[in-house]
Design an enzyme around this catalytic site. Structure first.
Site, PDB file in Angstrom:
ATOM      1  N   HIS A   1     -26.349  12.837  34.527  1.00  0.00           N
ATOM      2  CA  HIS A   1     -27.767  12.450  34.426  1.00  0.00           C
ATOM      3  C   HIS A   1     -28.303  12.079  35.809  1.00  0.00           C
ATOM      4  O   HIS A   1     -28.768  10.951  36.027  1.00  0.00           O
ATOM      5  CB  HIS A   1     -27.905  11.262  33.456  1.00  0.00           C
ATOM      6  CG  HIS A   1     -28.804  11.531  32.292  1.00  0.00           C
ATOM      7  ND1 HIS A   1     -28.490  12.435  31.310  1.00  0.00           N
ATOM      8  CD2 HIS A   1     -30.039  11.023  31.962  1.00  0.00           C
ATOM      9  CE1 HIS A   1     -29.465  12.468  30.420  1.00  0.00           C
ATOM     10  NE2 HIS A   1     -30.424  11.634  30.790  1.00  0.00           N
TER      11      HIS A   1
ATOM     12  N   ARG B   1     -33.732  19.398  30.609  1.00  0.00           N
ATOM     13  CA  ARG B   1     -34.305  20.705  30.899  1.00  0.00           C
ATOM     14  C   ARG B   1     -33.534  21.428  31.996  1.00  0.00           C
ATOM     15  O   ARG B   1     -33.248  22.627  31.895  1.00  0.00           O
ATOM     16  CB  ARG B   1     -35.785  20.546  31.266  1.00  0.00           C
ATOM     17  CG  ARG B   1     -36.673  20.296  30.054  1.00  0.00           C
ATOM     18  CD  ARG B   1     -38.020  19.709  30.420  1.00  0.00           C
ATOM     19  NE  ARG B   1     -37.900  18.280  30.738  1.00  0.00           N
ATOM     20  CZ  ARG B   1     -38.918  17.472  30.981  1.00  0.00           C
ATOM     21  NH1 ARG B   1     -40.157  17.967  30.963  1.00  0.00           N
ATOM     22  NH2 ARG B   1     -38.737  16.193  31.240  1.00  0.00           N
TER      23      ARG B   1
ATOM     24  N   GLY C   1     -30.433  20.756  32.831  1.00  0.00           N
ATOM     25  CA  GLY C   1     -29.084  21.001  32.302  1.00  0.00           C
ATOM     26  C   GLY C   1     -29.008  22.249  31.453  1.00  0.00           C
ATOM     27  O   GLY C   1     -28.012  22.973  31.474  1.00  0.00           O
TER      28      GLY C   1
END
Length: 367
Positions: free
Chosen positions: A207, A215, A217
């Site tokens: 993250h 999006r 990822g």
């Protein structure tokens, strides 16, 4: 709770490929079929299939995050960024513009290595209009990056990502892993769907951005698939995920508890397989659409053409509830008498099929 990144074997993911062998075989067959279909299609139909898939991905990947984009602005942005418009079309929805830019760039650069610069570029494309976050850089805030649900005072923490201070080193390691596992890399993962599954989970666990992680990822997951196929993949993972978001979030939450990720790989490969099946249905649908207009184009007036195009825009799932006089009037801004006459003519031409009767009468496309 101790998360996967806090465990001593991080990030040495373990999984049993034998659990997904049948799905991998089916995906390879379907992907080959799609490649053959694309080569055989007329250029206009092939381009429409590519655009429809990219538009669906841009819209659905945003809907997963609770953002709803203007479809027309997404279309315009993608066409602009693929060089399909001689004169670039203006876009009012800047989030849609950014999503379109990301989709087009991910397609054009799929074969290239993943870099910090590329990820920052994607992040800037996607969120440059957001004033409340820092774009084009890793997150740096000291407070924990948590995935939380529930009302104020009753929050449930589903996951906590590594502290911001660790992100530069963790992302360097992720990018190195991604490039080493690519085709021809010294740690190549030959099964594209498996690499896609691991890449998505790995990135989502880190993250690394303040926002936009889901999006980006999913764009990384499709990049992994495209690299193994040797062409931009024609499917929309987000369309499949958005149809059952809770299953996606549940699978992620479970996968982030330890580094044996077999269950996650099974889930994500099934998403990829479903997405490829849907892409084949879309290509078949677009081909039918092309044949429909070849047959009826010269017989339809401007109102009828507008209504029919709106029905086709609904996609393979079909225009919900069929067409009726009331909907036709709303779409074409015409009177009830004209709507009734136009619909009857479409029926007589063979362009429409009537369903129901009386007040329940509706019409569906004859394809």
């Amino acid at each position: 709770m101790i998360y996967n990144w806090q465990q001593p074997d991080w990030p040495e993911f373990r999984y049993d490929v034998s659990k997904v062998e049948d799905m991998l075989f089916e995906f390879a067959a379907l992907a080959g079929h799609v490649g053959g279909m694309l080569k055989a299609l007329p250029e206009a139909v092939r381009l429409e299939a590519v655009l429809d898939t990219m538009v669906a991905e841009a819209i659905k990947t945003s809907e997963i995050e609770g953002e709803y984009l203007s479809r027309q602005d997404v279309v315009s942005s993608i066409r602009n960024n693929l060089g399909l418009n001689q004169t670039p079309e203006a876009t009012k929805d800047k989030m849609a513009q950014g999503a379109g830019e990301l989709m087009a760039d991910a397609r054009k650069t799929y074969a290239g290595a993943l870099t910090v610069e590329k990820l920052f570029q994607w992040h800037t494309m996607l969120l440059k209009e957001q004033k409340r976050i820092h774009v084009g850089m890793w997150r740096s805030h000291e407070e924990p990056m948590q995935v939380v649900s529930g009302a104020l005072g009753k929050e449930k923490v589903h996951f906590e990502a590594p502290p911001s201070a660790r992100i530069p080193d963790e992302m360097s390691r992720f990018i190195q892993w991604f490039n080493q596992t690519a085709p021809g890399g010294d740690k190549e993962i030959r099964k594209g769907p498996v690499r896609s599954a691991v890449a998505h989970l790995y990135f989502e666990t880190l993250h690394p951005f303040e926002d936009g992680n889901g999006r980006i990822g999913r764009a990384i997951a499709e990049k992994a698939l495209s690299q193994t196929l040797g062409r931009p993949v024609l499917l929309s993972l987000s369309r499949t995920i958005e149809a059952d978001k809770q299953a996606y979030y549940n699978a992620l939450e479970q996968a982030q508890k330890n580094n044996d990720i077999t269950s996650w790989v099974i889930y994500f490969v099934s998403v990829i397989l479903t997405s490829q099946q849907q892409a084949i249905s879309l290509i078949d649908y677009i081909l039918k659409k092309s044949m429909f207009f070849d047959q009826f184009r010269d017989a339809l007036n401007e109102r009828q053409t507008k209504a029919v195009r709106r029905m086709f825009d609904a996609g393979p799932e079909g225009f919900e509830g069929g067409m009726n006089a009331r909907k036709y009037m709303g779409i074409t801004k015409t009177s009830k008498a004209t709507a009734t006459r136009d619909l009857q003519q479409l029926l007589e031409l063979g362009a429409f099929i009537q369903e129901g009767g009386g007040r329940s009468t509706c019409y569906v496309l004859n394809i």
